[in-house]
Write a protein that holds these residues in place. Structure first.
Motif, short mmCIF file in Angstrom:
data_model
loop_
_atom_site.label_atom_id
_atom_site.label_comp_id
_atom_site.label_asym_id
_atom_site.label_seq_id
_atom_site.Cartn_x
_atom_site.Cartn_y
_atom_site.Cartn_z
N GLN A 59 1.25 -5.33 13.72
CA GLN A 59 1.76 -4.33 12.58
C GLN A 59 2.70 -5.28 11.78
N ALA A 60 3.45 -5.80 12.09
CA ALA A 60 4.53 -6.68 11.19
C ALA A 60 3.66 -7.53 10.23
N ARG A 61 2.79 -8.39 10.75
CA ARG A 61 1.88 -9.12 9.96
C ARG A 61 1.07 -8.14 8.80
N ALA A 62 0.57 -7.11 9.14
CA ALA A 62 -0.15 -6.44 8.40
C ALA A 62 0.69 -6.00 7.32
N VAL A 63 1.92 -5.57 7.60
CA VAL A 63 3.14 -5.04 6.62
C VAL A 63 3.09 -6.13 5.58
N LEU A 64 3.50 -7.27 6.18
CA LEU A 64 3.83 -8.61 5.38
C LEU A 64 2.71 -8.68 4.45
N ASP A 65 1.53 -8.76 4.74
CA ASP A 65 0.15 -9.16 4.07
C ASP A 65 0.30 -8.16 3.02
N ILE A 66 0.80 -6.89 3.23
CA ILE A 66 0.57 -5.96 1.98
C ILE A 66 1.59 -6.15 1.03
N VAL A 67 2.73 -6.49 1.42
CA VAL A 67 3.71 -7.03 0.45
C VAL A 67 3.29 -8.19 -0.51
N ARG A 68 2.72 -9.12 0.36
CA ARG A 68 2.63 -10.45 -0.20
C ARG A 68 1.23 -10.21 -1.24
N HIS A 69 0.40 -9.42 -0.86
CA HIS A 69 -0.98 -9.48 -1.88
C HIS A 69 -1.15 -8.42 -2.50
N HIS A 70 -0.51 -7.18 -2.11
CA HIS A 70 -0.66 -5.99 -2.96
C HIS A 70 0.66 -5.53 -3.14
N PRO A 71 1.62 -6.09 -4.04
CA PRO A 71 2.95 -5.53 -4.36
C PRO A 71 2.99 -4.12 -4.88
N GLY A 72 3.74 -3.37 -4.32
CA GLY A 72 4.01 -1.83 -4.77
C GLY A 72 2.90 -0.89 -4.29
N ARG A 73 1.90 -1.39 -3.49
CA ARG A 73 1.01 -0.49 -3.04
C ARG A 73 1.56 0.60 -1.85
N PRO A 74 1.26 1.76 -2.21
CA PRO A 74 1.69 2.95 -1.00
C PRO A 74 1.31 2.30 0.39
N ILE A 75 1.87 2.64 1.29
CA ILE A 75 1.60 2.34 2.86
C ILE A 75 1.81 3.65 3.58
#
Length: 241
Positions: A59-75
């Motif tokens: 889960q932590a990796r998934a969140v960090l990947d979102i932050v890195r590759h999709h800045p600002g995308r809602p989670i």
């Protein structure tokens, strides 16, 4: 809603009628979805799973990947957990550190401008809930969700307070009592969602997503936590005095 691990599929279909690409890897969920023509990221768990070191890292990796590759995308976090896994192996590896890391990753996403909305659709217990759902900007739950910090019999064994006394306290004090309504009264939940309007409720939740933590104030307004907000305000005032 049944107790099977596939419960998330019906929830996802109601949340994202325009479609999604959420994948299940064991008890871990990750992917993306369309909400009113815009992409949102999705992560979470299913099957009332206990969160061990592997799922916490995933889960932590998934969140960090979102932050890195999709800045600002809602989670959107889909929460269904019986809490942290109570095994010697996980304890020896330091499960508390893994859970803290997961919580910090969600906090990082919030600080980087991601709107993080959590939905408890199954179970939400103890550390597995604290490090996920309660770290979101706002947490919601379905009416049928099972939420509690600890079962009253277990609380009785640990605190040595008789079970009958805890049951009596739970009748009037939401801090002791399980269930979505008690967590809403305490401010832990922003609101309780009912089917079938989950898509509209998620849309509104993202639109109204708070940037500050108002849970203590909500708990005071709703009569579930009468002192937390006042104590926080007093500490803040004292620091600036």
């Amino acid at each position: 809603m049944g107790d099977g691990a596939d419960n998330w599929r019906s929830v996802a279909a109601s949340l994202f009628p325009q479609g999604h690409s959420i994948e299940q890897h064991g008890a871990f969920l990750t992917g993306s979805a369309q909400l009113n023509g815009k992409p949102v990221a999705v992560a979470g768990t299913c099957g009332h799973t206990a969160i061990g070191v592997e799922i916490a890292l995933a889960q932590a990796r998934a969140v960090l990947d979102i932050v890195r590759h999709h800045p600002g995308r809602p989670i959107v976090l889909l929460v269904d957990t019986q809490g942290q896994r109570l095994r010697r192996r996980d304890e020896m590896l330091g499960i508390h550190s893994y859970m803290a890391h997961l919580a910090q990753c969600i906090d990082l996403a919030r600080r980087r401008g991601h709107k993080v909305i959590a939905l408890v659709y199954g179970q939400a217990l103890s550390g597995g809930f604290v490090a996920t759902g309660l770290m979101a900007n706002a947490c919601y739950a379905l009416q049928e969700a099972a939420i509690r910090v600890m079962a009253l019999p277990a609380m009785s064994r640990i605190t040595k307070v008789p079970l009958a006394r805890l049951e009596q306290l739970a009748a009037d004090h939401p801090v002791f009592a399980p269930g979505p309504e008690n967590f809403r009264r305490m401010g832990g939940l922003t609101a309780i969602w009912e089917r079938p309007a989950m898509h509209a409720q998620l849309t509104m939740a993202l639109h109204d997503c708070p940037q500050q933590d108002f849970r203590a104030a909500q708990g005071a307004q709703r009569g579930g936590r009468k002192l937390a907000a006042a104590i926080i305000d007093a500490i803040v005032e004292n620091r600036h005095a």
